[in-house]
Scaffold this motif. Structure first.
Motif, PDB file in Angstrom:
ATOM      1  N   GLY A  34      30.300  39.702  58.186  1.00  0.00           N
ATOM      2  CA  GLY A  34      31.090  38.526  57.382  1.00  0.00           C
ATOM      3  C   GLY A  34      31.178  38.897  56.099  1.00  0.00           C
ATOM      4  O   GLY A  34      32.372  38.812  55.389  1.00  0.00           O
ATOM      5  N   TYR A  35      30.055  39.123  55.384  1.00  0.00           N
ATOM      6  CA  TYR A  35      29.918  39.318  53.910  1.00  0.00           C
ATOM      7  C   TYR A  35      30.655  40.547  53.617  1.00  0.00           C
ATOM      8  O   TYR A  35      31.221  40.777  52.387  1.00  0.00           O
ATOM      9  CB  TYR A  35      28.558  39.159  53.656  1.00  0.00           C
ATOM     10  CG  TYR A  35      27.864  38.023  53.688  1.00  0.00           C
ATOM     11  CD1 TYR A  35      28.618  36.816  53.988  1.00  0.00           C
ATOM     12  CD2 TYR A  35      26.394  37.823  52.997  1.00  0.00           C
ATOM     13  CE1 TYR A  35      27.610  35.730  54.134  1.00  0.00           C
ATOM     14  CE2 TYR A  35      25.901  36.755  53.389  1.00  0.00           C
ATOM     15  CZ  TYR A  35      26.473  35.798  53.596  1.00  0.00           C
ATOM     16  OH  TYR A  35      25.888  34.221  53.593  1.00  0.00           O
ATOM     17  N   GLN A  36      30.506  41.647  54.658  1.00  0.00           N
ATOM     18  CA  GLN A  36      31.550  42.763  54.259  1.00  0.00           C
ATOM     19  C   GLN A  36      32.824  42.472  54.006  1.00  0.00           C
ATOM     20  O   GLN A  36      33.623  42.901  53.323  1.00  0.00           O
ATOM     21  CB  GLN A  36      31.086  43.928  55.244  1.00  0.00           C
ATOM     22  CG  GLN A  36      29.503  44.544  55.071  1.00  0.00           C
ATOM     23  CD  GLN A  36      29.251  45.410  56.505  1.00  0.00           C
ATOM     24  OE1 GLN A  36      29.858  45.235  57.397  1.00  0.00           O
ATOM     25  NE2 GLN A  36      28.503  46.286  56.400  1.00  0.00           N
ATOM     26  N   THR A  37      33.173  41.637  54.887  1.00  0.00           N
ATOM     27  CA  THR A  37      34.647  41.204  55.084  1.00  0.00           C
ATOM     28  C   THR A  37      35.171  40.565  53.702  1.00  0.00           C
ATOM     29  O   THR A  37      36.020  40.785  52.910  1.00  0.00           O
ATOM     30  CB  THR A  37      35.151  40.471  56.290  1.00  0.00           C
ATOM     31  OG1 THR A  37      34.666  41.229  57.233  1.00  0.00           O
ATOM     32  CG2 THR A  37      36.441  40.001  56.317  1.00  0.00           C
ATOM     33  N   THR A  42      36.588  39.481  47.419  1.00  0.00           N
ATOM     34  CA  THR A  42      35.900  39.031  46.351  1.00  0.00           C
ATOM     35  C   THR A  42      36.603  39.773  45.012  1.00  0.00           C
ATOM     36  O   THR A  42      36.660  41.015  44.923  1.00  0.00           O
ATOM     37  CB  THR A  42      34.697  39.135  46.262  1.00  0.00           C
ATOM     38  OG1 THR A  42      33.962  38.445  47.428  1.00  0.00           O
ATOM     39  CG2 THR A  42      33.856  38.625  45.156  1.00  0.00           C
ATOM     40  N   GLY A  43      37.155  39.163  43.992  1.00  0.00           N
ATOM     41  CA  GLY A  43      37.593  39.613  42.753  1.00  0.00           C
ATOM     42  C   GLY A  43      36.571  39.667  41.595  1.00  0.00           C
ATOM     43  O   GLY A  43      36.723  40.379  40.658  1.00  0.00           O
ATOM     44  N   ALA A  87      38.230  47.469  51.887  1.00  0.00           N
ATOM     45  CA  ALA A  87      39.700  47.155  51.682  1.00  0.00           C
ATOM     46  C   ALA A  87      40.065  47.129  49.912  1.00  0.00           C
ATOM     47  O   ALA A  87      39.004  46.547  49.365  1.00  0.00           O
ATOM     48  CB  ALA A  87      40.369  46.254  52.452  1.00  0.00           C
ATOM     49  N   CYS A  88      41.200  47.428  49.663  1.00  0.00           N
ATOM     50  CA  CYS A  88      41.281  47.206  48.158  1.00  0.00           C
ATOM     51  C   CYS A  88      41.762  45.685  48.004  1.00  0.00           C
ATOM     52  O   CYS A  88      42.935  45.067  48.895  1.00  0.00           O
ATOM     53  CB  CYS A  88      42.618  48.123  47.912  1.00  0.00           C
ATOM     54  SG  CYS A  88      42.871  47.981  46.056  1.00  0.00           S
ATOM     55  N   TRP A  89      41.179  44.935  47.088  1.00  0.00           N
ATOM     56  CA  TRP A  89      41.301  43.431  46.970  1.00  0.00           C
ATOM     57  C   TRP A  89      42.886  43.196  46.543  1.00  0.00           C
ATOM     58  O   TRP A  89      43.450  42.277  47.119  1.00  0.00           O
ATOM     59  CB  TRP A  89      40.342  43.256  45.668  1.00  0.00           C
ATOM     60  CG  TRP A  89      40.687  41.509  45.254  1.00  0.00           C
ATOM     61  CD1 TRP A  89      40.032  40.856  45.821  1.00  0.00           C
ATOM     62  CD2 TRP A  89      41.482  41.124  44.051  1.00  0.00           C
ATOM     63  NE1 TRP A  89      40.325  39.502  45.384  1.00  0.00           N
ATOM     64  CE2 TRP A  89      41.136  39.721  44.035  1.00  0.00           C
ATOM     65  CE3 TRP A  89      42.377  41.757  43.077  1.00  0.00           C
ATOM     66  CZ2 TRP A  89      41.771  38.806  43.350  1.00  0.00           C
ATOM     67  CZ3 TRP A  89      42.687  40.793  42.208  1.00  0.00           C
ATOM     68  CH2 TRP A  89      42.675  39.663  42.134  1.00  0.00           C
ATOM     69  N   GLU A  90      43.522  44.025  45.815  1.00  0.00           N
ATOM     70  CA  GLU A  90      44.851  43.889  45.341  1.00  0.00           C
ATOM     71  C   GLU A  90      45.992  44.427  46.685  1.00  0.00           C
ATOM     72  O   GLU A  90      46.938  43.536  46.586  1.00  0.00           O
ATOM     73  CB  GLU A  90      45.440  45.077  44.425  1.00  0.00           C
ATOM     74  CG  GLU A  90      44.536  44.870  43.186  1.00  0.00           C
ATOM     75  CD  GLU A  90      43.224  45.636  42.976  1.00  0.00           C
ATOM     76  OE1 GLU A  90      43.037  46.210  43.917  1.00  0.00           O
ATOM     77  OE2 GLU A  90      42.655  45.265  42.100  1.00  0.00           O
ATOM     78  N   ARG A  97      44.043  35.600  51.046  1.00  0.00           N
ATOM     79  CA  ARG A  97      42.600  36.040  50.762  1.00  0.00           C
ATOM     80  C   ARG A  97      41.866  34.832  50.330  1.00  0.00           C
ATOM     81  O   ARG A  97      42.676  33.802  49.878  1.00  0.00           O
ATOM     82  CB  ARG A  97      42.545  37.223  49.495  1.00  0.00           C
ATOM     83  CG  ARG A  97      42.958  36.907  48.466  1.00  0.00           C
ATOM     84  CD  ARG A  97      42.722  37.781  47.342  1.00  0.00           C
ATOM     85  NE  ARG A  97      43.533  37.716  46.138  1.00  0.00           N
ATOM     86  CZ  ARG A  97      44.373  38.586  45.852  1.00  0.00           C
ATOM     87  NH1 ARG A  97      44.630  39.592  46.252  1.00  0.00           N
ATOM     88  NH2 ARG A  97      44.946  38.405  44.531  1.00  0.00           N
ATOM     89  N   PHE A  98      40.382  34.821  50.516  1.00  0.00           N
ATOM     90  CA  PHE A  98      39.697  33.759  50.032  1.00  0.00           C
ATOM     91  C   PHE A  98      39.855  34.067  48.611  1.00  0.00           C
ATOM     92  O   PHE A  98      39.746  34.981  48.063  1.00  0.00           O
ATOM     93  CB  PHE A  98      38.282  34.093  50.896  1.00  0.00           C
ATOM     94  CG  PHE A  98      38.323  33.635  52.062  1.00  0.00           C
ATOM     95  CD1 PHE A  98      38.590  32.488  53.000  1.00  0.00           C
ATOM     96  CD2 PHE A  98      37.988  34.764  53.183  1.00  0.00           C
ATOM     97  CE1 PHE A  98      38.480  32.278  54.158  1.00  0.00           C
ATOM     98  CE2 PHE A  98      38.173  34.348  54.514  1.00  0.00           C
ATOM     99  CZ  PHE A  98      38.290  33.123  54.985  1.00  0.00           C
TER     100      PHE A  98
END
Length: 170
Positions: A34-37, A42-43, A87-90, A97-98
């Motif tokens: 879950g934290y890896q996801t 996370t930005g 994955a790339c945040w953008e 996204r959370f």
């Protein structure tokens, strides 16, 4: 000399200890995935470092210790979820996204639940070595909880309940 008064590591685990440790391990493995996801969502760089540190310095060592304990006692291990890809945040659409405050709140909830789980297992233990191991897990979680609380306050992410502010007009 009383019963079970020898070397704790030579004493059998009772069913409550087995269930507590096994369930704790299953949850810790799920939290890593879950934290890896969440890392992908996370930005904030401080939050990202906190999550990575939690995975590497809290969850993975706990997983290793609890797996070793269960193996030494002949207990089958719970399944491990697969590692999550980066994955790339953008590339995650903003509406799906959370947000960083949501992620911080999830982490706070998980730390609080982990503290309760550690306390519960410690209270059920008759083996001192297991109780001490969970006492160490508890202290580490409390330290990480304090760090996250400070981050939540500094970043303005904390949502306080109604505050009791006493007025001097009485």
């Amino acid at each position: 000399m009383g019963i079970l008064s020898g070397n704790p590591k030579e004493e059998p685990m009772h069913y409550g200890e087995i269930f507590g440790v096994w369930s704790y391990l299953l949850t810790a493995k799920g939290l890593v995935a879950g934290y890896q996801t969440l890392l992908n969502h996370t930005g904030d760089e401080d939050l990202k470092r906190f999550i990575e540190d939690s995975i590497e310095n809290v969850l993975k060592p706990e997983i290793q210790e609890t797996e070793n304990l269960l193996k030494e006692n002949g207990i089958a291990l719970p399944p491990s979820p697969p590692e999550r890809p980066k994955a790339c945040w953008e590339n995650i659409p903003a509406g799906t996204r959370f947000t960083d405050p949501e992620i911080a709140a999830m982490l706070s909830k998980d730390i609080a639940a982990g503290l309760v789980a550690c306390s519960t297992i410690m209270g059920q233990c008759i083996r001192e070595d297991i109780a001490l191991m969970y006492g160490q897990f508890h202290m580490k979680k409390a330290q990480y909880g304090a760090t996250l609380l400070r981050m939540n306050k500094e970043k303005g992410w904390i949502v306080p309940p109604p505050l009791n502010v006493k007025s001097s007009d009485c």
